[in-house]
Motif scaffolding. Structure first.
Motif, short mmCIF file in Angstrom:
data_model
loop_
_atom_site.label_atom_id
_atom_site.label_comp_id
_atom_site.label_asym_id
_atom_site.label_seq_id
_atom_site.Cartn_x
_atom_site.Cartn_y
_atom_site.Cartn_z
N UNK A 1 0.84 -1.20 0.00
CA UNK A 1 0.00 0.00 0.00
C UNK A 1 0.88 1.25 0.00
N UNK B 1 3.62 1.60 -1.39
CA UNK B 1 4.15 1.81 -2.74
C UNK B 1 3.12 2.49 -3.64
N UNK B 2 1.87 2.24 -3.35
CA UNK B 2 0.79 2.78 -4.18
C UNK B 2 0.35 4.17 -3.71
N UNK B 3 0.32 4.38 -2.39
CA UNK B 3 -0.16 5.65 -1.84
C UNK B 3 0.94 6.38 -1.05
N UNK B 4 1.03 7.67 -1.25
CA UNK B 4 1.86 8.51 -0.39
C UNK B 4 0.97 8.98 0.75
N UNK B 5 1.33 8.57 1.96
CA UNK B 5 0.48 8.82 3.13
C UNK B 5 0.56 10.28 3.59
N UNK B 6 -0.60 10.90 3.78
CA UNK B 6 -0.60 12.29 4.25
C UNK B 6 -1.32 12.47 5.58
N UNK B 7 -2.11 11.50 6.00
CA UNK B 7 -2.82 11.68 7.26
C UNK B 7 -3.60 10.46 7.67
N UNK C 1 -7.49 8.43 -1.73
CA UNK C 1 -6.69 9.45 -2.40
C UNK C 1 -7.46 10.76 -2.34
N UNK D 1 -9.97 7.57 -5.12
CA UNK D 1 -9.83 6.11 -5.17
C UNK D 1 -9.55 5.58 -3.76
N UNK D 2 -10.06 4.40 -3.49
CA UNK D 2 -9.99 3.84 -2.15
C UNK D 2 -9.22 2.52 -2.17
N UNK D 3 -8.23 2.38 -1.30
CA UNK D 3 -7.45 1.15 -1.19
C UNK D 3 -7.70 0.44 0.13
N UNK E 1 -4.19 10.03 1.55
CA UNK E 1 -2.94 10.03 0.82
C UNK E 1 -3.13 10.41 -0.63
N UNK E 2 -2.08 10.20 -1.41
CA UNK E 2 -2.12 10.46 -2.85
C UNK E 2 -1.73 9.16 -3.56
N UNK E 3 -2.60 8.74 -4.47
CA UNK E 3 -2.30 7.51 -5.19
C UNK E 3 -1.22 7.75 -6.25
N UNK E 4 -0.67 6.67 -6.72
CA UNK E 4 0.43 6.74 -7.68
C UNK E 4 0.06 7.59 -8.90
N UNK E 5 -1.10 7.26 -9.44
CA UNK E 5 -1.59 7.98 -10.61
C UNK E 5 -1.61 9.50 -10.37
N UNK F 1 0.11 11.18 -8.25
CA UNK F 1 1.42 11.75 -8.00
C UNK F 1 2.19 11.96 -9.28
#
Ligand SMILES: [Mn+2]
Ligand SMILES: [Mn+2]
Ligand SMILES: [Zn+2]
Ligand SMILES: [Zn+2]
Lengths: 143, 143
Positions: A117, A119-125, B94, B99-101, B132-136, B138
DNA sequence: ATGATAAAATAGAATTATTCTAAGTTAATA
DNA sequence: TATTAACTTAGAATAATTCTATTTTATCAT
């Protein structure tokens, strides 16, 4: 400097007008830990400002959010709740009556993402929704 | 036994009818990790069942929830999302595209209540919303 | 197989939360 | 005290969800 004073200076800094309606909303929110909905605030405002409109309540709440002076709490699936306490914190909702309590604990250290996860999402909160039963709702023989 | 088969036997056990619409909704949900909204499901169903109604989608989702075969995800302030995976888990949304992971980690050990809150609420569950921010989102120069 | 029937599907109306619009009002400034 | 952009207001519009009345159907007992 209390919440209202603080916001007033922020409002001025943003070039916003200080209207009686806005001041009344700020007064209603100041120190308010009940996590009111827009309707709760509207009903409260009506007492002192009988002609206030829903649009003004929503507009003011949006302005406060944009200024970072108000949080929107997304724990109740049916409507939005608002929180003047912008210190990062979490909430517990009574699954019977819907009352919402504050939890001032920082769990961030424990709340890490698994590798895939991350790797897929940059965590912000993060925000924790706790579910439970409040004292009132546990008491037998309620009215 | 996959999700659909499992639910079908549960439906039978609950005395619910197995209609083509319900089977189509089950098929749409089976293994679905996209956390669809009621509308997402409705649009998908329309492809094979052009006369299906929103009421049927909502009714079926409610039945599945009542049977404990479906979770309602309350992370998006604008609408409800649904999740056929009823294993306890958490979510990351995101903040740009929505989008939801899924996050299959049990944080319960760390998610304890402070004393005062524990005295007021009997804890029954928790759910972590990660932001967070998803890969797409970013990736620079998106379309 | 057929018929009876309770449950489900449907279209569309209703409800609820929220946002938008257009017109009248006002806080802030000069 | 006049100007004016920003604000407030009532009510319309929108969007998500629920309800209602009617028609259809899956199931089950013949
Ligand atoms: Mn709070
Ligand atoms: Mn999930
Ligand atoms: Zn309670
Ligand atoms: Zn994204």
């Amino acid at each position: 400097m209390n919440y209202t004073e603080n916001i007033i200076s922020k409002y001025r800094a943003h070039g916003f007008k200080l209207t009686p309606q806005r001041l009344a909303i700020l007064k209603c929110l100041d120190g308010n830990t009940s996590h009111p909905t827009a309707e709760d605030i509207y009903i409260e405002l009506k007492k002192t400002h009988p002609t206030v409109s829903f649009a003004t309540v929503y507009n003011t709440l949006t302005s406060l959010k944009d200024m970072g002076a108000l949080l929107e709490v997304t724990i109740d699936p049916d409507r939005k709740h608002f929180d003047p306490n912008t210190t990062p914190h979490h909430h517990i909702i009574c699954t019977k009556c819907g009352s919402i309590g504050d939890i001032f604990v920082d769990y961030s250290q424990a709340l890490t993402l698994p590798e895939d996860v991350g790797a897929e999402f940059f965590l912000t909160g993060n925000h924790v929704d706790f579910y439970g039963l409040c004292k009132r709702c546990r008491t037998k023989g309620q009215v």
